[in-house]
Design a protein around this motif. Sequence first.
Motif, short mmCIF file in Angstrom:
data_model
loop_
_atom_site.label_atom_id
_atom_site.label_comp_id
_atom_site.label_asym_id
_atom_site.label_seq_id
_atom_site.Cartn_x
_atom_site.Cartn_y
_atom_site.Cartn_z
N UNK A 168 0.81 -1.21 0.00
CA UNK A 168 0.00 0.00 0.00
C UNK A 168 0.85 1.25 0.00
N UNK A 169 0.44 2.23 0.81
CA UNK A 169 1.15 3.50 0.87
C UNK A 169 2.47 3.39 1.61
N UNK A 170 3.35 4.37 1.36
CA UNK A 170 4.64 4.39 2.03
C UNK A 170 5.69 3.58 1.30
N UNK A 171 6.93 3.69 1.78
CA UNK A 171 8.04 2.94 1.17
C UNK A 171 8.13 1.52 1.69
N UNK A 172 7.52 1.29 2.86
CA UNK A 172 7.69 -0.01 3.51
C UNK A 172 6.55 -0.20 4.52
N UNK A 173 6.26 -1.43 4.86
CA UNK A 173 5.22 -1.71 5.86
C UNK A 173 5.65 -1.18 7.22
N UNK A 174 4.66 -0.80 8.03
CA UNK A 174 4.96 -0.17 9.32
C UNK A 174 5.83 -1.04 10.21
N UNK A 175 5.60 -2.34 10.20
CA UNK A 175 6.34 -3.20 11.13
C UNK A 175 7.78 -3.44 10.70
N UNK A 176 8.19 -2.95 9.53
CA UNK A 176 9.58 -3.05 9.11
C UNK A 176 10.34 -1.75 9.30
N UNK A 198 13.99 -9.84 3.67
CA UNK A 198 12.56 -9.68 3.89
C UNK A 198 12.16 -8.22 3.74
N UNK A 199 12.98 -7.32 4.30
CA UNK A 199 12.73 -5.89 4.14
C UNK A 199 12.89 -5.50 2.68
N UNK A 200 13.87 -6.07 1.99
CA UNK A 200 14.10 -5.78 0.58
C UNK A 200 12.87 -6.15 -0.25
N UNK A 201 12.32 -7.35 0.00
CA UNK A 201 11.13 -7.79 -0.75
C UNK A 201 9.94 -6.88 -0.46
N UNK A 202 9.80 -6.47 0.80
CA UNK A 202 8.68 -5.59 1.15
C UNK A 202 8.84 -4.22 0.49
N UNK A 203 10.07 -3.72 0.42
CA UNK A 203 10.32 -2.42 -0.22
C UNK A 203 10.02 -2.50 -1.72
N UNK A 204 10.42 -3.59 -2.35
CA UNK A 204 10.11 -3.78 -3.78
C UNK A 204 8.60 -3.86 -3.98
N UNK A 205 7.92 -4.53 -3.06
CA UNK A 205 6.47 -4.69 -3.15
C UNK A 205 5.76 -3.34 -3.09
N UNK A 206 6.29 -2.43 -2.27
CA UNK A 206 5.70 -1.09 -2.16
C UNK A 206 6.11 -0.19 -3.33
#
Length: 338
Positions: A168-176, A198-206
């Motif tokens: 969703x919004x932002x560069x990364x999920x809140x819990x990361x 894991x953070x890298x994949x979440x950043x790519x996802x955003x």
Amino acid sequence: MNNERLTAFARQSGTILATLAGLLILTFCIGRLMPVDPVRAIVGEEADQATYEMVAERIGANLPLYQQFFRYVNDLLHGDFGVSIRTGQPVINDILHVMPATIELATFAIIVGAGLGVPLGILAAVRRNRPVDHIIRFLTLVGHSMPIFWTGMIGLIIFYAALDLVGGGGRISDYYIGLVPETTGFLLIDSVLAGDWEVFRDAINHLLLPASILGYSSMAYITRMTRSFMLDQLNQEYITTARVKGLSKGRTIWHHAFANIRVQLVTIVALAYGSLLEGAVLIETVFSWPGFGQYITNNMLIGDMNAVMTCVLLVGVIFIALNLLSDALYKIFDPRTR
């Protein structure tokens, strides 16, 4: 030859200096002529007259305009861009903090835009007036016509809220947030340096959705320009001559026609990248992307003119730098310009 090079260098240097001087005057006028009182923005509406006058004297707002301008230029030459009213930090530090997010977004967007736009433009030119050409031209027309904020909201509704395919919004999920040390400011690079995949994949996802939407808008422009350049080359006599001599169609297109439009494409892609860096305001707002565009928007809303003036100046410097880079690449792709 040396005299010609010196003359060209002097001419280019003079043009750059004149452009910078004009840019300084423009940014100063923006800061002084906008209906925002910089002193009142600092002290607030409830401050008494004595406080108002003290702050006005401290920042030089009570000086004649020409003295304010020379003071502004002098501060810039000493690396003083002022302090942001909103954050209380030096403006340059704020920009260095938010710029990596926009560079990440714009870089991935231009990879999408140029990576798809150039081959699609060539394909449309080669297949002129055929179904594939009409489809490509329709897609580029849609990319030009749709407001990017609307595309962003529709993308969030479909791919995030309904299908849950992207972040969703932002560069990364809140819990990361905060799990990766901010070494470079580029979240993808920092997560790789920290070995946190894991953070890298979440950043790519955003990053995927906002970069794709920006890239689609950029692709529409690059495709149209590439098609136009290629059509001009394909109508030249040397192309007909090459085909008559038995040269294959693919070799004629890529080794002759495309080779002659590379210099023009350098300019188009460079300017498109600059536009993405300074023009991502709406998409950053829609996606709550903490980048340069959102920074300048937030500061404009509260009348933080130190931040706004520095951002406008930076945008101008970026375009000057990209034009210089284009000139340097010209000489690599086309030795005749050396």
